[in-house]
Design an enzyme around this catalytic site. Structure first.
Site, PDB file in Angstrom:
ATOM      1  N   HIS A   1      -6.395   6.404   4.220  1.00 58.84           N
ATOM      2  CA  HIS A   1      -6.887   5.101   4.681  1.00 58.84           C
ATOM      3  C   HIS A   1      -5.718   4.129   4.815  1.00 58.84           C
ATOM      4  CE1 HIS A   1     -10.115   2.349   5.585  1.00 58.84           C
ATOM      5  NE2 HIS A   1      -9.944   1.595   4.524  1.00 58.84           N
TER       6      HIS A   1
ATOM      7  N   HIS B   1     -17.226   1.806  -0.885  1.00 57.84           N
ATOM      8  CA  HIS B   1     -15.882   1.518  -1.414  1.00 57.84           C
ATOM      9  C   HIS B   1     -15.889   1.755  -2.912  1.00 57.84           C
ATOM     10  CE1 HIS B   1     -16.321  -0.717   2.330  1.00 57.84           C
ATOM     11  NE2 HIS B   1     -15.017  -0.565   2.481  1.00 57.84           N
TER      12      HIS B   1
ATOM     13  N   HIS C   1      -3.452  -0.627   3.925  1.00 56.91           N
ATOM     14  CA  HIS C   1      -4.678  -1.167   4.496  1.00 56.91           C
ATOM     15  C   HIS C   1      -4.376  -2.039   5.713  1.00 56.91           C
ATOM     16  CE1 HIS C   1      -8.939  -2.699   4.333  1.00 56.91           C
ATOM     17  NE2 HIS C   1      -9.083  -1.424   4.017  1.00 56.91           N
TER      18      HIS C   1
ATOM     19  N   ASP D   1     -13.970   4.259   0.364  1.00 54.17           N
ATOM     20  CA  ASP D   1     -12.702   3.740   0.899  1.00 54.17           C
ATOM     21  C   ASP D   1     -12.000   2.843  -0.108  1.00 54.17           C
ATOM     22  OD1 ASP D   1     -13.720   4.937   3.142  1.00 54.17           O
ATOM     23  OD2 ASP D   1     -13.523   3.179   4.445  1.00 54.17           O
ATOM     24  N   ASP D   2     -10.728   2.630   0.179  1.00 58.18           N
ATOM     25  CA  ASP D   2      -9.892   1.592  -0.444  1.00 58.18           C
ATOM     26  C   ASP D   2      -9.478   1.885  -1.884  1.00 58.18           C
ATOM     27  OD1 ASP D   2     -10.457   0.406   1.949  1.00 58.18           O
ATOM     28  OD2 ASP D   2     -11.415  -1.391   1.123  1.00 58.18           O
TER      29      ASP D   2
END
Ligand code: NI
Length: 564
Positions: free
Chosen positions: A422, A516, A426, A368-369
Site C-alpha cells: 500500500h 483498515h 501512503h 489497509d494502512d
C-alpha cells in the site's frame, strides 16, 4: 469406511511436455548396442556374479555417461566428453580415451580434421565427416563417420573393432548402452563395467520418477508432468506423495475397494490395507517404520519409502529438495546424480499451495494502512481473532508503518494471510513521476521482503487512485491492482456496529471488503461480522485465493474490484 477419490483421476490432464528430448535416442537401443542383447546385464549389477578375474584388460564406456572404466576403475573422461549414439544409430566413442585405452598412439590434426592411430607398426587415419578409415593405404568403409562435437573428437566404436587384438562388445540393458573393448574376447567384463558405471542418466530418466519438493511438476519416464492437486507434503520423518498420480504417471493402474487399495505396475501388484496400515508387494508383506499412509482432501498420500517399495524402485535424496525414484541404484554415481539434480532444479517451484475451506460463499477481507502495534498490538489481536475463526485476510501495508511494526509480518505468512503493498508513505501514485511510483511501491516491496522473506503479491494504490501510468508501472513491478467492492467506511464511523452492519448488509459472494487495521472499532466489528457470515456459509480467503476460487488469473497491472 474410507472413500478415496481414486478412479477420478482419469480426467486429470497431465501435460506431457518433453523436457529432455535427447534422452529418447538413448532409451531406444542403438543399432550397435541392439546386436548384443544376447548378453544382457541384470537389472541389479550387485546381483550378478563377480566377473572371473583374469589377466585380461578392458576399457568400457557408456552412452551418455561422462565416466569410463580402465584398470578396473571408473574415471572421468575429458572435459565435456560423453559417448553418444549418432543420427545413424551408431555408438561414437572419444578418440583419445579409446585409442590410448587400447594402447595406440593417437594424434589429432585440428586443421585438417584428421585422426591418426598407430601401434608403432601400422598406422590408420580417419577424417571427420568421412565414413572411411585408411589403414596402410587400404581404404576401409565405416558404417558412420567420425565427428567433432563441442570441440571433442569421436570415432565410431566399430572403427576400432579388432584393432590391435582388441575385441569390441556392445551391451544393451535397462541400465543403458555399454561399449567395451577387451584384450581377451572371452573375458566377462560387462558386469564389472556395469557395477562401476551404473546406469546412464538417460536410463534413469526413461524409467524413473523425479520429484522436487514444493514443485507441482515432476519428471515421470522422462516426461514432465503437472500435478492437479498437492504434489508433496512433509511429514515427521517422510515426504508424502499422491499415490494415484504417481502410479498413473508410471503407466500403472490403481483401484480401491473398502480399505484396500490395489496398485498394478507391469507385473507387480501391491495391496495397501489402509485400515490395518499394512502393505503387501507381490504377496510379500513389506514393513518399515517409514511406511505410512496419509489422507488429505480425500487423496491418498504415501511416504517416500512406501512409494519406493510400491514402485519397486530405489529412492535417492539429492540436493535442492530433489528425490529420485529409479530402477537402478543411483547412489555413488556423482555424474548421474549431478545431471538429475540439474534436471530437477528445472522443475521450478510450485505456485503457492491453496488451502481453501469448504464453503458456499467466499469473500476477501482486506486491511489497509497497517500494521498497527507490536506483537501485542491491534494487528496482532486481529490476527488472533482471524485465526480463532479460521479466516484468512489480505493486509495492504504501508512501508513507513512496517518499519515500526514489523513484528507481525511472520504471522501473516505463517497463518495463511496474504501480504499486500500500500506504498511506502501512503502517497497518491497518480501525482508521482514514474520513478516516484517505483520508489513508493518497489521500495515498500523490498522493505517487506527484508522482514518477511517474501515480497507482497498484490498492491492497492493509496485512495484507490490509479491511471494508465500506474497500471503500466505495476506491470513492471509485477503486481495486480486490487480495489474493493464493499467499503465499510470504518475510518469515518469508527464504530464497531456500523462496520459490522456495512459488511452484513452489502456482502455478496466474491466481494472484496475494505477496512483498515488502525481502529479498535474495525477489529470488533469485523470479528462479529465473520461470526454471523460463517453461519450463512461464508468462508474468508485472501484476495489471491478468492481469484483462484473464481477461476480468475491475477495479472500484474490489471485492476480488480471484486470477483462476483
Ligand atoms: Ni490507505
Amino acid at each position: 469406511m474410507r472413500k478415496w477419490k481414486i478412479g477420478l483421476l482419469g480426467a486429470v490432464a497431465m501435460s506431457a511436455v518433453m523436457l529432455v528430448p535427447v534422452f529418447l535416442s538413448g532409451a531406444t537401443p542403438s543399432k550397435d548396442a541392439a546386436g548384443a542383447v544376447s548378453n544382457p546385464i541384470q537389472s541389479d549389477p550387485l546381483a550378478t556374479s563377480n566377473p572371473e578375474r583374469s589377466n585380461s584388460d578392458y576399457i568400457a564406456f557408456q552412452v551418455g555417461n561422462r565416466y569410463g572404466v580402465k584398470d578396473h576403475a571408473r574415471y572421468l573422461l575429458g572435459s565435456g566428453v560423453k559417448p553418444f549414439v549418432d543420427s545413424s544409430g551408431r555408438a561414437q566413442v572419444p578418440l583419445r580415451e579409446t585409442g590410448e585405452g587400447i594402447g595406440l598412439e593417437v594424434t589429432w590434426d585440428e586443421v585438417n580434421q584428421i585422426a591418426t592411430l598407430s601401434d608403432g607398426k601400422i598406422t590408420a587415419t580417419l577424417t571427420a565427416g568421412i565414413p572411411q578409415m585408411t589403414v596402410e593405404e587400404k581404404i576401409i568403409d565405416l558404417p558412420t563417420a567420425p565427428v567433432v562435437q563441442d570441440g571433442n573428437t569421436y570415432i565410431p566404436a566399430r572403427a576400432l573393432d579388432n584393432i590391435g587384438g582388441w575385441t569390441l562388445e556392445f551391451l544393451s540393458s535397462d541400465k543403458g548402452n555399454y561399449i567395451i573393448f577387451k584384450a581377451d574376447e572371452n573375458y566377462q567384463a560387462a558386469s564389472e563395467a556395469a557395477q562401476l558405471l551404473g546406469a546412464s542418466t538417460e536410463q534413469y530418466l526413461a524409467n524413473g520418477l523425479i520429484f522436487r519438493s514444493g514443485s507441482d511438476k515432476a519428471l515421470a519416464r522422462g516426461e514432465q508432468i503437472s500435478f492437479s492437486g498437492m504434489t508433496t507434503f512433509d511429514g515427521d520423518n517422510s515426504i508424502y506423495f499422491p499415490l494415484e498420480e504417481c502410479v498413473t504417471a508410471m503407466d500403472g493402474t490403481i483401484s480401491a475397494s473398502g480399505g484396500t487399495v490395489t496398485v498394478k505396475l507391469g507385473e507387480r501388484e501391491a495391496l495397501l490395507d489402509t485400515e490395518k496400515n499394512t502393505a503387501r508387494v507381490d504377496r510379500q508383506p513389506t514393513s518399515s517404520e517409514n511406511f505410512a499412509f496419509h489422507e488429505l482432501e480425500e487423496t491418498l498420500f504415501v511416504s517416500d519409502d512406501l512409494l519406493a517399495a510400491l514402485l519397486g524402485m530405489h529412492k535417492t535424496t539429492l540436493g535442492e529438495g530433489i528425490i529420485a525414484f529409479t530402477v537402478a541404484v543411483l547412489d555413488d554415481f556423482p555424474d548421474q546424480e549431478a545431471e538429475i539434480t540439474t534436471l530437477g532444479e528445472a522443475l521450478g517451484n510450485s505456485k503457492p499451495q491453496l488451502d481453501i475451506p469448504e464453503a458456499e460463499h467466499y469473500v476477501a477481507l482486506t486491511f489497509d494502512d497497517g500494521p498497527t502495534g507490536q506483537s501485542e498490538g491491534l494487528t496482532a489481536r486481529l490476527l488472533n481473532g482471524l485465526s480463532e475463526r479460521g479466516a484468512h485476510a489480505t493486509f495492504f501495508m504501508c512501508g513507513y508503518r512496517v518499519k515500526d511494526f514489523h513484528a507481525v509480518l511472520d504471522r501473516y505468512l505463517d497463518e495463511g494471510h496474504e501480504m499486500g503493498n500500500h506504498t511506502m508513505d501512503h502517497k497518491t501514485l497518480t501525482k508521482l513521476s514514474v520513478s516516484g511510483i517505483h520508489e513508493q511501491v518497489d521500495g515498500n516491496s523490498d522493505l517487506i521482503e527484508s522482514y518477511a522473506g517474501e515480497k507482497p503479491t498484490v498492491m492497492r494504490p493509496t485512495g484507490g487512485a490509479y491511471n494508465d501510468t500506474v497500471k503500466e508501472e505495476m506491470v513492471k513491478s509485477g503486481l495486480p491492482i486490487i480495489l474493493w467492492s464493499v467499503d465499510t467506511l470504518d475510518w469515518q464511523s469508527k464504530d464497531a456496529k456500523s462496520v459490522e452492519n456495512k459488511i452484513l448488509n452489502n456482502v455478496q459472494d466474491g466481494d472484496i471488503i475494505l477496512m483498515h487495521d488502525l481502529y479498535e472499532s474495525t477489529y470488533k466489528g469485523v470479528l462479529n461480522a465473520i461470526d454471523k457470515l460463517k453461519e450463512k456459509g461464508y468462508a474468508f480467503v485472501t484476495v489471491s485465493e478468492l481469484a483462484a476460487i473464481k477461476g480468475v488469473e491475477l495479472k500484474p497491472g490489471e485492476v480488480y474490484t471484486s470477483f462476483r
